[in-house]
Structures are given as C-alpha cells and as structure tokens.
Design a protein around this motif. Structure first.
Motif, PDB file in Angstrom:
ATOM      1  N   LYS A   1     -10.269  -2.547  47.007  1.00 27.46           N
ATOM      2  CA  LYS A   1     -10.761  -1.562  46.128  1.00 27.46           C
ATOM      3  C   LYS A   1     -11.186  -0.126  46.500  1.00 27.46           C
TER       4      LYS A   1
ATOM      5  N   PRO B   1     -11.061   3.534  47.492  1.00 32.21           N
ATOM      6  CA  PRO B   1     -10.193   4.559  46.964  1.00 32.21           C
ATOM      7  C   PRO B   1      -9.428   5.288  47.850  1.00 32.21           C
TER       8      PRO B   1
ATOM      9  N   ARG C   1     -17.833   5.343  47.357  1.00 35.36           N
ATOM     10  CA  ARG C   1     -17.790   4.418  46.668  1.00 35.36           C
ATOM     11  C   ARG C   1     -18.468   4.915  45.229  1.00 35.36           C
TER      12      ARG C   1
ATOM     13  N   GLU D   1     -17.256   6.740  43.234  1.00 34.91           N
ATOM     14  CA  GLU D   1     -16.202   6.973  42.263  1.00 34.91           C
ATOM     15  C   GLU D   1     -15.939   5.752  41.605  1.00 34.91           C
ATOM     16  N   ARG D   2     -16.380   4.651  41.956  1.00 38.75           N
ATOM     17  CA  ARG D   2     -16.378   3.213  41.301  1.00 38.75           C
ATOM     18  C   ARG D   2     -17.452   3.033  40.313  1.00 38.75           C
TER      19      ARG D   2
ATOM     20  N   VAL E   1     -20.697  -2.773  43.099  1.00 30.21           N
ATOM     21  CA  VAL E   1     -20.413  -1.620  44.288  1.00 30.21           C
ATOM     22  C   VAL E   1     -21.615  -1.572  44.929  1.00 30.21           C
TER      23      VAL E   1
END
Length: 282
Positions: free
Chosen positions: A70, A72, A189, A191-192, A273
């Motif tokens: 996951k 990015p 992270r 961004e998640r 996350v």
C-alpha cells in the motif's frame, strides 16, 4: 535536473563532480514526496555545491507485506516536484540489483543497542533493512553531508551510529519535523488518510505539546497514564506505544535527571495507517 536509473551512470557522474571539488549534499527517500522532504533539500542546497536525491522503496525495511503493497508510489509526480523545487541537481532511481547485488536480503548490524528500543521492539529487522540500503547509497553517492528528518528520530540516530561504526566520511544532519497546519507531522502515509482522519490525527501533536507541559510538573508514570487515557477516548485510533526516552541512548526512562535530554515518542494507528511523531522535551 539529471536523472540516473542505474549505479554505473550515477557513479560516473559522482566521480566527475568529485574531481571538480564539488561538495555533495544527499537525502535518500522512498518517494511519495512532500514539503517535509523538500525541507531536507532546501537545507542541503544552502550547505553544498550539489544536491542529490534518491527514490527507492526498500522492501527489507517493511515488516508488514500489506504496508509495503500500500505504500504510495508516483515517481513521475515526485520528479516533477523535485524539478519545480529548484533545490535538487540530480535524482538517483536505483534498481533492486544496484542496492542488493547479492540478492534481496538485509545485512546484520550492531547499532550498540539503539536498534532494540521503541521501533525495534515492534518491527524486528527493520533497522537492518534501513542500514543495508542507506549504507549502500552512501557508498555510491559519496556525499559530504546527508540529511534525514527528525520525524524518524530513531532512524536518524541509527544512521549516525552506522556511519560512525563504519567510518564513512559523511556528516549526518537532522532536519526538524515539517508539520501540516494542524500540527500533524508530514508523512507519505498521510496520503492514505481520509480528510476526517487527517483532521482527527492532529490529536497526536496536541498530545505531545501537553506532554511537554506535564514534563515540568508531574511524574513519568502519570504522564504515561494520561496519554493512554487520551487515546482510549479516540474512535478509530489505537495507541501502539508512547515512551519518554533519553535522546542519546533512546532508552525509556521513568524518572527525569537534570543532566540528560529527553524526547517523547508516540506511534498511533489510525485504522490501518501507522503514524509516528516525537518531540524534544524542554
């Protein structure tokens, strides 16, 4: 901005720059770049003749395969951001075989116990993975200065220890945490996170500010208790760990000694996350 996609072209370039007496600044990344990364290059640009970036998602430092999957990735966006910043002269995009010529396996390091604290307790082998790729990058880029963010403070300490023990001729520089307007430490992270999660996550930095206030007036066990209670009340968040540790040894403390410097470290899961943060305690 020059782009190098293999070890041979990079090392030829570095050799030419060294022959011209250029002082090189370097900051390795795993991509998904943001303003926090650019702050590393901004500092490097002020202190060196040449600034080099690298982008490589290092598989051996991920304990969780899902986390690796996951993570990015958008190299074209990253390159555009670096180009627009004006801070970076060259970017290295190594292949796996450039950094792991003998196969995708970490070396084993002794970081004088730094690797056994905090993240080391929850991510076994993580710092061997970090050390393996950073050592190889430093040997290939041959920088005079290398820059790492203080958000990953334990990683910064371990890389400094790595260069000391291997006698690598590079100065390791820490750069203060770059934060979003809410106070949330900038991270790839983030961004998640959904917008709602991102807003709620500001409680992490707010908690560290409170810890810095409590640090002067109450005991460490009481601080630990209060932090735990804060996150018990947060929906969708799980406190993985909170520690107050000696900045040099990274060992957790339960008492404050006047002749030592301390830092608070926190790791929180927002759903799946994993967010980390820390703060020097005045």
């Amino acid at each position: 901005m020059k782009i190098f996609r293999d070890k041979k072209t990079l090392t030829d370039y570095i050799e030419r720059q060294k022959e011209m007496g250029k002082k090189i600044g370097f900051a390795p990344t795993m991509g998904a770049l943001h303003q926090g990364h650019l702050s590393l290059y901004e500092k490097a640009e002020k202190e060196n003749d040449l600034v080099i970036s690298s982008i490589f998602v290092n598989p051996t430092q991920f304990n969780n395969p899902i986390d690796l999957e996951k993570y990015p990735r958008n190299v074209e966006r990253d390159l555009k951001l670096l180009e627009q910043s004006g801070f970076v002269d060259a970017v290295y995009l190594p292949q796996v075989e450039d950094l792991y010529p003998e196969g995708l396996k970490s070396k084993s390091y002794d970081f004088d116990g730094l690797e056994n604290e905090m993240e080391g307790k929850f991510r076994p082998g993580h710092f061997d993975g970090v050390g393996t790729v950073v050592e190889e990058l430093l040997r290939q880029v041959k920088p005079d200065h290398a820059y790492f963010g203080e958000k990953d403070y334990q990683q910064l300490a371990i890389i400094a220890k790595l260069t000391e023990k291997l006698k690598l001729p590079v100065k390791i520089n820490g750069v203060p945490i770059f934060r979003e307007k809410s106070g949330l430490a900038m991270s790839s992270r983030n961004e998640r996170l959904t917008p709602t999660q991102r807003e709620a996550s500001k409680i992490i930095h707010e908690t560290l500010i409170k810890v810095n206030e409590w640090f002067r007036i109450i005991t460490v066990p009481e601080i630990n208790k209060r932090v735990k209670e804060i996150f018990e009340d947060q929906r969708g968040m799980t406190l993985e760990y909170f520690e107050i540790a000696d900045e040099k040894t990274l060992k957790e403390t339960d008492f404050f000694y006047k002749d030592k410097d301390y830092r608070a470290f926190i790791v929180v899961f927002v759903d799946d996350v994993r967010l980390i943060d820390n703060m020097h305690l005045d």
